[in-house]
Design an enzyme around this catalytic site. Structure first.
Site, PDB file in Angstrom:
ATOM      1  N   CYS A 175       0.829  -1.201   0.000  1.00 18.54           N
ATOM      2  CA  CYS A 175       0.000   0.000   0.000  1.00 18.54           C
ATOM      3  C   CYS A 175       0.874   1.266   0.000  1.00 18.54           C
ATOM      4  O   CYS A 175       0.603   2.216  -0.744  1.00 18.54           O
ATOM      5  CB  CYS A 175      -0.929  -0.023   1.199  1.00 18.54           C
ATOM      6  SG  CYS A 175      -2.211   1.228   1.162  1.00 18.54           S
ATOM      7  N   ASP A 176       1.929   1.286   0.807  1.00 17.06           N
ATOM      8  CA  ASP A 176       2.810   2.450   0.870  1.00 17.06           C
ATOM      9  C   ASP A 176       3.530   2.686  -0.446  1.00 17.06           C
ATOM     10  O   ASP A 176       3.626   3.818  -0.922  1.00 17.06           O
ATOM     11  CB  ASP A 176       3.834   2.294   1.998  1.00 17.06           C
ATOM     12  CG  ASP A 176       3.258   2.579   3.368  1.00 17.06           C
ATOM     13  OD1 ASP A 176       2.244   3.294   3.451  1.00 17.06           O
ATOM     14  OD2 ASP A 176       3.827   2.106   4.357  1.00 17.06           O
ATOM     15  N   TYR A 177       4.065   1.622  -1.039  1.00 22.18           N
ATOM     16  CA  TYR A 177       4.816   1.797  -2.279  1.00 22.18           C
ATOM     17  C   TYR A 177       3.899   2.185  -3.449  1.00 22.18           C
ATOM     18  O   TYR A 177       4.276   3.008  -4.281  1.00 22.18           O
ATOM     19  CB  TYR A 177       5.632   0.552  -2.598  1.00 22.18           C
ATOM     20  CG  TYR A 177       6.817   0.396  -1.675  1.00 22.18           C
ATOM     21  CD1 TYR A 177       7.799   1.393  -1.598  1.00 22.18           C
ATOM     22  CD2 TYR A 177       6.959  -0.720  -0.872  1.00 22.18           C
ATOM     23  CE1 TYR A 177       8.894   1.270  -0.746  1.00 22.18           C
ATOM     24  CE2 TYR A 177       8.057  -0.857  -0.016  1.00 22.18           C
ATOM     25  CZ  TYR A 177       8.995   0.141   0.045  1.00 22.18           C
ATOM     26  OH  TYR A 177      10.075   0.024   0.884  1.00 22.18           O
TER      27      TYR A 177
END
Length: 182
Positions: A175-177
């Site tokens: 999700c962050d990347y």
């Protein structure tokens, strides 16, 4: 002298698609800082502003810090306190300001988008937040890390093994990347 060994903006080579772009990032952990790192890899001059009040948890794994903040310059400031004037000078210099706090944090410090635009009317402001800057107060003021984003986005529900097994998040920090890429 110590000052002679410190990196300076002039040390950033003017090479790449984003050469000449000036970015200030106060984001922590992964999503926002990695977006700034991608800009730095394409030639932008990036200053990572850390809090003097508390270390980013990524620092506890030094190689992870080096990976997530490569090609960036780093400064530590107490933005809502004594470092406010220095922060304003950096904002005046920047083309883009990126932050990843809980919704309303900068407004609570008296640093709304309008205040930042008074310092730099051309500034592009990017808020990276799991629950946004406004909306349902019970969510906006919450921190959102990768696993939370995957759960709320439904990704962990479709990942993993059939029932009765529990949902499973994807690694590493999907999700962050994906947020940083977009």
């Amino acid at each position: 002298r110590k000052e002679d060994s410190m990196a300076k903006i002039a040390d950033v080579p003017g090479v790449g698609m984003l050469a000449g772009l000036k970015v200030v990032c106060t984001g922590s952990v992964i999503a926002c800082p990695w977006a700034a790192t991608l800009m730095a890899e394409h030639g932008a001059s990036v200053i990572q502003v850390e809090s003097q009040l508390g270390m980013d948890t990524v620092h506890y794994t030094p190689l992870f810090w080096a990976q997530e903040h490569r090609n960036e310059l780093d400064i530590a400031l107490d933005i809502p306190g004594k470092g406010r004037e220095i922060f304003f000078k950096v904002i005046e210099w920047a083309d883009i300001f990126m932050e990843s706090s809980k919704g309303g944090t900068y407004a609570k410090w008296g640093l709304t988008d309008d205040v930042l635009w008074e310092k730099n009317p051309q500034l592009i402001i990017v808020h990276v937040s799991g629950f946004g800057e406004e909306g349902v107060p019970e969510y906006v003021t919450r921190a959102s890390y990768d696993a939370v984003g995957q759960a709320f986005g439904g990704y962990s529900f479709i990942n993993g093994f059939p029932e009765p097994n529990p949902p499973m998040r994807a690694n590493p920090y999907l999700c962050d990347y994906v947020t940083a890429l977009n």
